[in-house]
Design an enzyme around this catalytic site. Structure first.
Site, PDB file in Angstrom:
ATOM      1  N   HIS A 126      15.577 -24.051  11.364  1.00  0.00           N
ATOM      2  CA  HIS A 126      16.095 -25.256  12.033  1.00  0.00           C
ATOM      3  C   HIS A 126      17.614 -25.124  12.179  1.00  0.00           C
ATOM      4  O   HIS A 126      18.277 -24.570  11.294  1.00  0.00           O
ATOM      5  CB  HIS A 126      15.735 -26.506  11.213  1.00  0.00           C
ATOM      6  N   GLU A 128      14.634 -25.841  20.527  1.00  0.00           N
ATOM      7  CA  GLU A 128      15.481 -26.997  20.204  1.00  0.00           C
ATOM      8  C   GLU A 128      16.946 -26.678  20.494  1.00  0.00           C
ATOM      9  O   GLU A 128      17.652 -26.124  19.631  1.00  0.00           O
ATOM     10  CB  GLU A 128      15.370 -27.324  18.708  1.00  0.00           C
TER      11      GLU A 128
END
Ligand code: PGA
Length: 253
Positions: A95, A165
């Site tokens: 992430h 993302e």
């Protein structure tokens, strides 16, 4: 058969207490129980996993991070095997908030391998920090994918999901959100990168999600026009009503 949509809620370091976490979990669980065409995954902070592991079978558990090591002197780390023993099925890897804390592509590759070897599904997060007019950011995406999947053989690809993302679209500092037509092009690009590493068949069958400022208003466009196979949701996943709405939109795609 059409693939199921995959909606993952990343709670990050929220909420503040186990009581609030239970309340949030239960209000989401009761609404998604009857759904058939969507897999709903919640990634709470590690400390809540034990409580949630037997709470509701319909909500699948995910973790926000994992160690690349199996066991030993690694203070503060949690191994893939430990997560698995708490019924965790999905693990976010790479992430952008973890990359910002110093996680490198090399570490991410080891974590992806650890998750896959343990028989769970790694949600590999990739994304550029900023866009440039010459599309050089696509090269960044390609490098992130190629280096992170180095230890994953083709037969294990069913244990990997890619989450695109873009860093500039994530969280409270987001400067915008991806336009669905651009998302469609990027997903095609990611499938091309995957088919160059593996095969067209494998590239086609992998799930590619979108994440970054997803809410109940834009969720449908990423899955319809954008062709995403699901969503990775941050802020809207800690508001039960919004998250449930997003899951229901996915159910009707
Ligand atoms: P956001 O976060 O939905 O709050 O932008 C997404 C993420 O970090 O996965």
């Amino acid at each position: 058969m059409k693939q199921k949509q995959l909606i993952i809620g990343n709670w990050k370091m929220n909420p503040r207490s186990i009581l609030e976490a239970q309340k949030l979990f239960d209000s989401i669980a009761k609404e998604v129980e009857a759904l058939q065409k969507t897999d709903t995954v919640l990634c709470p902070p590690f400390v809540f996993l034990s409580d949630f592991s037997s709470r509701n079978k319909k909500v699948v558990l995910g973790a926000q991070n994992v160690s690349s090591e199996d066991e030993g002197a690694f203070t503060g780390e949690i191994s893939a095997g430990m997560l698995k023993s708490f019924s965790v099925k999905y693990v976010l890897v790479g992430h952008s908030e973890r990359r910002a804390m110093g996680e490198t592509d090399e570490m991410i590759a080891k974590k992806v391998s650890a998750v896959v070897k343990a028989g769970m599904i790694a949600v590999l997060c990739v994304g550029e920090k900023e866009r440039d007019t010459e599309s050089a950011f696509l090269q960044t995406l390609k490098e992130q994918i190629v280096s992170s999947l180095g230890g994953v053989p083709e037969r294990s690809l069913k244990n990997v999901v890619i989450a695109y993302e873009p860093v500039w679209a994530i969280g409270n500092n987001a400067t915008g959100v991806v336009d669905p037509s651009s998302l469609l092009e990027i997903i095609i690009f990611i499938r091309k990168v995957l088919s160059d590493i593996y095969s067209q068949k494998s590239a086609h069958s992998m799930k590619i999600l979108y994440g970054g400022s997803v809410d109940e208003k834009n969720a449908g466009s990423f899955m319809n026009e954008g062709s995403a196979n699901g969503l990775l949701v941050g802020r809207a996943s800690i508001q039960a009503k919004k998250f449930v709405e997003i899951v229901k939109i996915a159910e009707n795609i």
